[in-house]
Design a protein around this motif. Structure first.
Motif, PDB file in Angstrom:
ATOM      1  N   ILE A  29      -5.782  -7.479  -7.695  1.00 42.70           N
ATOM      2  CA  ILE A  29      -4.701  -8.121  -6.942  1.00 42.70           C
ATOM      3  C   ILE A  29      -3.551  -8.485  -7.878  1.00 42.70           C
ATOM      4  N   TYR A  30      -3.885  -9.048  -9.023  1.00 44.00           N
ATOM      5  CA  TYR A  30      -2.865  -9.430  -9.993  1.00 44.00           C
ATOM      6  C   TYR A  30      -2.094  -8.202 -10.474  1.00 44.00           C
ATOM      7  N   GLY A  31      -2.815  -7.106 -10.721  1.00 42.08           N
ATOM      8  CA  GLY A  31      -2.162  -5.885 -11.181  1.00 42.08           C
ATOM      9  C   GLY A  31      -1.167  -5.350 -10.167  1.00 42.08           C
ATOM     10  N   VAL A  32      -1.567  -5.329  -8.894  1.00 40.01           N
ATOM     11  CA  VAL A  32      -0.661  -4.883  -7.833  1.00 40.01           C
ATOM     12  C   VAL A  32       0.574  -5.784  -7.782  1.00 40.01           C
ATOM     13  N   GLY A  37       6.306  -6.403  -8.713  1.00 36.75           N
ATOM     14  CA  GLY A  37       7.375  -7.206  -9.293  1.00 36.75           C
ATOM     15  C   GLY A  37       8.262  -6.391 -10.217  1.00 36.75           C
ATOM     16  N   GLU A  38       7.657  -5.546 -11.047  1.00 36.72           N
ATOM     17  CA  GLU A  38       8.434  -4.676 -11.935  1.00 36.72           C
ATOM     18  C   GLU A  38       9.305  -3.708 -11.141  1.00 36.72           C
ATOM     19  N   LEU A  39       8.734  -3.157 -10.064  1.00 33.46           N
ATOM     20  CA  LEU A  39       9.489  -2.227  -9.222  1.00 33.46           C
ATOM     21  C   LEU A  39      10.712  -2.918  -8.618  1.00 33.46           C
ATOM     22  N   LEU A  40      10.500  -4.096  -8.031  1.00 37.50           N
ATOM     23  CA  LEU A  40      11.613  -4.827  -7.417  1.00 37.50           C
ATOM     24  C   LEU A  40      12.680  -5.174  -8.446  1.00 37.50           C
ATOM     25  N   SER A  57       2.718  -2.020   2.400  1.00 41.58           N
ATOM     26  CA  SER A  57       1.665  -2.092   3.411  1.00 41.58           C
ATOM     27  C   SER A  57       0.375  -1.587   2.792  1.00 41.58           C
ATOM     28  N   SER A  58      -0.665  -1.448   3.598  1.00 44.96           N
ATOM     29  CA  SER A  58      -1.932  -0.889   3.129  1.00 44.96           C
ATOM     30  C   SER A  58      -2.440   0.092   4.170  1.00 44.96           C
ATOM     31  N   ASP A  59      -3.465   0.841   3.826  1.00 43.74           N
ATOM     32  CA  ASP A  59      -3.945   1.873   4.744  1.00 43.74           C
ATOM     33  C   ASP A  59      -4.915   1.320   5.784  1.00 43.74           C
TER      34      ASP A  59
END
Length: 251
Positions: A29-32, A37-40, A57-59
Protein backbone atom coordinates in the motif's frame (compact mmCIF):
# COMPACT_ATOMS: atom_id res chain seq x y z
CA UNK A 1 -14.77 -6.04 11.70
CA UNK A 2 -15.94 -9.62 11.51
CA UNK A 3 -14.82 -9.94 7.88
CA UNK A 4 -11.23 -9.03 8.73
CA UNK A 5 -11.28 -11.38 11.70
CA UNK A 6 -12.32 -14.15 9.32
CA UNK A 7 -9.32 -13.31 7.13
CA UNK A 8 -7.00 -13.32 10.13
CA UNK A 9 -8.37 -16.70 11.22
CA UNK A 10 -7.92 -18.16 7.71
CA UNK A 11 -4.43 -16.81 7.10
CA UNK A 12 -3.29 -17.62 10.61
CA UNK A 13 -4.20 -21.30 10.61
CA UNK A 14 -1.57 -23.46 12.24
CA UNK A 15 -0.57 -20.74 14.67
CA UNK A 16 1.13 -18.54 12.08
CA UNK A 17 2.19 -15.07 13.22
CA UNK A 18 0.62 -12.65 10.74
CA UNK A 19 2.76 -9.66 11.76
CA UNK A 20 5.17 -10.19 8.87
CA UNK A 21 2.35 -10.66 6.38
CA UNK A 22 0.49 -7.54 7.50
CA UNK A 23 3.79 -5.65 7.16
CA UNK A 24 4.14 -6.98 3.60
CA UNK A 25 0.61 -5.90 2.75
CA UNK A 26 1.10 -2.43 4.23
CA UNK A 27 4.39 -2.11 2.35
CA UNK A 28 2.51 -2.72 -0.90
CA UNK A 29 0.00 0.00 0.00
CA UNK A 30 2.80 2.39 0.91
CA UNK A 31 4.60 1.64 -2.36
CA UNK A 32 1.50 2.39 -4.43
CA UNK A 33 0.90 5.61 -2.50
CA UNK A 34 4.50 6.78 -2.95
CA UNK A 35 4.61 6.03 -6.68
CA UNK A 36 1.29 7.75 -7.35
CA UNK A 37 2.64 10.74 -5.46
CA UNK A 38 5.70 10.82 -7.73
CA UNK A 39 3.47 10.60 -10.81
CA UNK A 40 1.26 13.50 -9.66
CA UNK A 41 4.29 15.60 -8.79
CA UNK A 42 5.87 14.96 -12.19
CA UNK A 43 2.67 16.00 -13.99
CA UNK A 44 2.63 19.21 -11.91
CA UNK A 45 6.33 19.91 -12.51
CA UNK A 46 5.80 19.60 -16.27
CA UNK A 47 3.01 22.17 -16.14
CA UNK A 48 0.40 19.65 -17.23
CA UNK A 49 -1.76 19.68 -14.09
CA UNK A 50 -4.75 21.57 -15.48
CA UNK A 51 -5.07 19.71 -18.78
CA UNK A 52 -4.36 16.16 -17.60
CA UNK A 53 -7.09 13.81 -16.37
CA UNK A 54 -5.72 11.31 -13.87
CA UNK A 55 -7.93 8.39 -12.88
CA UNK A 56 -7.08 5.89 -10.17
CA UNK A 57 -9.05 2.67 -9.74
CA UNK A 58 -8.62 -1.08 -9.27
CA UNK A 59 -9.75 -4.14 -11.17
CA UNK A 60 -11.74 -5.83 -8.39
CA UNK A 61 -12.06 -6.16 -4.64
CA UNK A 62 -9.47 -7.57 -2.22
CA UNK A 63 -8.31 -11.13 -2.81
CA UNK A 64 -9.25 -13.81 -0.30
CA UNK A 65 -6.58 -14.80 2.20
CA UNK A 66 -5.23 -18.33 2.53
CA UNK A 67 -2.87 -20.35 4.70
CA UNK A 68 -1.04 -22.57 2.18
CA UNK A 69 1.60 -20.06 1.04
CA UNK A 70 3.15 -16.82 2.26
CA UNK A 71 1.69 -15.06 -0.78
CA UNK A 72 -1.84 -16.05 0.25
CA UNK A 73 -1.17 -14.93 3.82
CA UNK A 74 -0.26 -11.49 2.48
CA UNK A 75 -3.78 -11.02 1.06
CA UNK A 76 -5.06 -8.93 3.94
CA UNK A 77 -7.03 -6.29 2.07
CA UNK A 78 -10.34 -5.11 3.55
CA UNK A 79 -13.57 -4.60 1.58
CA UNK A 80 -15.03 -2.23 4.15
CA UNK A 81 -17.63 -4.63 5.50
CA UNK A 82 -18.94 -5.62 2.08
CA UNK A 83 -19.75 -9.22 1.27
CA UNK A 84 -17.34 -11.21 -0.88
CA UNK A 85 -14.11 -10.14 -2.57
CA UNK A 86 -12.01 -10.83 -5.64
CA UNK A 87 -13.56 -13.52 -7.81
CA UNK A 88 -17.13 -12.89 -6.62
CA UNK A 89 -19.96 -10.75 -7.97
CA UNK A 90 -20.96 -9.54 -4.52
CA UNK A 91 -20.18 -5.90 -3.73
CA UNK A 92 -16.91 -6.82 -2.05
CA UNK A 93 -15.72 -8.08 -5.43
CA UNK A 94 -17.15 -5.49 -7.85
CA UNK A 95 -17.44 -2.23 -5.86
CA UNK A 96 -14.02 -0.60 -6.12
CA UNK A 97 -12.40 2.81 -5.59
CA UNK A 98 -12.61 5.31 -8.45
CA UNK A 99 -10.80 8.64 -8.08
CA UNK A 100 -10.60 11.36 -10.75
CA UNK A 101 -8.31 14.40 -10.67
CA UNK A 102 -8.79 17.19 -13.20
CA UNK A 103 -8.26 20.59 -11.54
CA UNK A 104 -10.88 23.17 -12.44
CA UNK A 105 -13.18 20.58 -13.99
CA UNK A 106 -13.70 17.82 -11.40
CA UNK A 107 -14.84 19.19 -8.01
CA UNK A 108 -12.09 18.57 -5.44
CA UNK A 109 -13.15 16.52 -2.43
CA UNK A 110 -16.56 15.51 -3.81
CA UNK A 111 -17.68 11.99 -2.92
CA UNK A 112 -20.29 10.21 -5.03
CA UNK A 113 -21.72 7.08 -3.40
CA UNK A 114 -24.72 6.70 -5.70
CA UNK A 115 -23.68 6.58 -9.36
CA UNK A 116 -22.70 3.16 -10.70
CA UNK A 117 -20.01 2.99 -13.36
CA UNK A 118 -18.08 0.32 -15.23
CA UNK A 119 -14.83 0.05 -17.15
CA UNK A 120 -17.10 -0.30 -20.20
CA UNK A 121 -17.95 3.38 -19.75
CA UNK A 122 -14.37 4.65 -20.01
CA UNK A 123 -14.14 4.83 -23.80
CA UNK A 124 -17.49 6.61 -24.39
CA UNK A 125 -16.79 8.98 -21.48
CA UNK A 126 -13.28 9.92 -22.60
CA UNK A 127 -14.45 10.30 -26.20
CA UNK A 128 -17.10 12.74 -25.01
CA UNK A 129 -14.65 14.72 -22.88
CA UNK A 130 -12.05 14.91 -25.67
CA UNK A 131 -14.54 15.64 -28.43
CA UNK A 132 -13.91 12.42 -30.34
CA UNK A 133 -16.93 11.02 -32.17
CA UNK A 134 -17.86 7.34 -31.90
CA UNK A 135 -20.76 5.09 -32.82
CA UNK A 136 -22.76 4.56 -29.64
CA UNK A 137 -24.40 1.44 -31.08
CA UNK A 138 -21.05 -0.37 -31.14
CA UNK A 139 -20.36 -0.01 -27.42
CA UNK A 140 -22.09 -1.33 -24.34
CA UNK A 141 -20.71 1.46 -22.17
CA UNK A 142 -22.33 4.84 -21.61
CA UNK A 143 -21.07 8.41 -21.69
CA UNK A 144 -20.84 9.29 -17.99
CA UNK A 145 -18.72 12.42 -18.42
CA UNK A 146 -21.20 14.50 -16.42
CA UNK A 147 -20.74 12.12 -13.47
CA UNK A 148 -16.95 12.38 -13.75
CA UNK A 149 -17.41 16.16 -13.67
CA UNK A 150 -19.50 16.13 -10.50
CA UNK A 151 -23.13 15.20 -11.19
CA UNK A 152 -24.86 12.44 -9.23
CA UNK A 153 -27.25 10.32 -11.27
CA UNK A 154 -28.05 6.75 -12.21
CA UNK A 155 -26.80 5.19 -15.43
CA UNK A 156 -29.41 4.71 -18.17
CA UNK A 157 -29.07 0.96 -18.71
CA UNK A 158 -28.53 -1.75 -16.08
CA UNK A 159 -25.19 -3.54 -15.63
CA UNK A 160 -24.82 -7.28 -15.25
CA UNK A 161 -22.20 -9.84 -14.32
CA UNK A 162 -21.67 -13.56 -14.74
CA UNK A 163 -19.34 -15.68 -12.65
CA UNK A 164 -19.53 -19.34 -13.52
CA UNK A 165 -23.18 -20.24 -13.26
CA UNK A 166 -24.06 -17.28 -11.02
CA UNK A 167 -25.40 -14.03 -12.44
CA UNK A 168 -26.29 -10.57 -11.15
CA UNK A 169 -27.82 -7.37 -12.48
CA UNK A 170 -27.80 -3.90 -10.91
CA UNK A 171 -30.07 -0.97 -11.72
CA UNK A 172 -30.04 2.15 -9.58
CA UNK A 173 -30.22 0.95 -5.94
CA UNK A 174 -31.41 -2.57 -6.76
CA UNK A 175 -29.18 -5.60 -7.29
CA UNK A 176 -30.58 -8.99 -8.21
CA UNK A 177 -28.75 -12.32 -8.16
CA UNK A 178 -29.97 -15.34 -10.09
CA UNK A 179 -28.69 -18.87 -9.52
CA UNK A 180 -29.99 -20.98 -12.45
CA UNK A 181 -28.97 -24.33 -10.97
CA UNK A 182 -31.50 -23.86 -8.16
CA UNK A 183 -33.73 -21.28 -9.93
CA UNK A 184 -33.33 -18.99 -6.91
CA UNK A 185 -33.25 -15.18 -6.97
CA UNK A 186 -32.01 -12.76 -4.32
CA UNK A 187 -32.70 -9.01 -4.30
CA UNK A 188 -30.76 -6.41 -2.31
CA UNK A 189 -31.36 -2.70 -1.76
CA UNK A 190 -27.82 -1.38 -1.99
CA UNK A 191 -28.86 2.01 -0.67
CA UNK A 192 -29.61 0.63 2.79
CA UNK A 193 -27.83 -2.74 2.58
CA UNK A 194 -24.57 -2.42 0.61
CA UNK A 195 -23.25 -5.50 2.42
CA UNK A 196 -25.98 -7.63 0.76
CA UNK A 197 -27.12 -9.42 3.88
CA UNK A 198 -30.91 -8.90 3.69
CA UNK A 199 -32.70 -10.50 0.73
CA UNK A 200 -35.83 -8.38 0.07
CA UNK A 201 -37.09 -10.17 -3.04
CA UNK A 202 -40.20 -11.34 -1.22
CA UNK A 203 -41.17 -7.76 -0.36
CA UNK A 204 -40.45 -6.38 -3.84
CA UNK A 205 -41.93 -8.87 -6.27
CA UNK A 206 -42.43 -6.36 -9.11
CA UNK A 207 -38.80 -5.21 -8.97
CA UNK A 208 -37.55 -8.80 -8.69
CA UNK A 209 -39.53 -10.00 -11.69
CA UNK A 210 -38.59 -7.02 -13.86
CA UNK A 211 -34.88 -7.34 -13.10
CA UNK A 212 -34.97 -11.11 -13.52
CA UNK A 213 -36.52 -10.68 -16.97
CA UNK A 214 -33.70 -8.32 -18.00
CA UNK A 215 -31.02 -10.56 -16.49
CA UNK A 216 -32.30 -13.64 -18.31
CA UNK A 217 -32.33 -11.56 -21.48
CA UNK A 218 -28.66 -10.69 -20.92
CA UNK A 219 -27.79 -14.33 -20.24
CA UNK A 220 -29.59 -15.42 -23.42
CA UNK A 221 -27.97 -12.74 -25.61
CA UNK A 222 -24.42 -13.19 -24.36
CA UNK A 223 -24.23 -16.82 -23.32
CA UNK A 224 -26.89 -18.44 -25.47
CA UNK A 225 -24.77 -17.65 -28.51
CA UNK A 226 -21.76 -19.23 -26.84
CA UNK A 227 -23.71 -22.33 -25.83
CA UNK A 228 -25.08 -22.83 -29.34
CA UNK A 229 -21.74 -22.45 -31.10
CA UNK A 230 -19.44 -23.89 -28.46
CA UNK A 231 -17.21 -20.83 -28.92
CA UNK A 232 -16.82 -17.59 -26.93
CA UNK A 233 -19.64 -15.13 -27.55
CA UNK A 234 -17.65 -12.63 -29.61
CA UNK A 235 -19.69 -10.09 -31.54
CA UNK A 236 -19.03 -8.52 -34.93
CA UNK A 237 -17.42 -5.16 -34.04
CA UNK A 238 -18.96 -3.54 -37.12
CA UNK A 239 -22.53 -4.30 -36.08
CA UNK A 240 -24.64 -2.81 -33.26
CA UNK A 241 -24.37 -4.61 -29.93
CA UNK A 242 -27.47 -6.05 -28.27
CA UNK A 243 -28.13 -3.82 -25.25
CA UNK A 244 -30.08 -4.60 -22.10
CA UNK A 245 -32.58 -1.77 -21.63
CA UNK A 246 -33.95 -0.47 -18.31
CA UNK A 247 -36.44 -2.73 -16.52
CA UNK A 248 -40.10 -1.81 -16.50
CA UNK A 249 -40.72 -0.40 -13.01
CA UNK A 250 -40.64 3.05 -11.43
CA UNK A 251 -37.70 3.99 -9.23
Amino acid sequence: GEHMQEKFDTAGKGGKDLGKHMANYLADIYGVDALIGELLQTVDDLGLRNNTIIVWSSDQGPAPAGSKTDELRNMLGYAGGLRGGKGTIYEGGVRIPFIVRWPGMVPAGKINEHSIMSALDWLPTLCSISGVSYNEDLFEGEDLSDIWLGSDRSRVNPMYWARGRNNAIVYDKWKLFYFPDTDVSELYDLEVDPGEFNDVSGDNVEVTNALLERLKQAISVNYGKQKRSGKPAFFDPTKPLPKIRPPNFEL
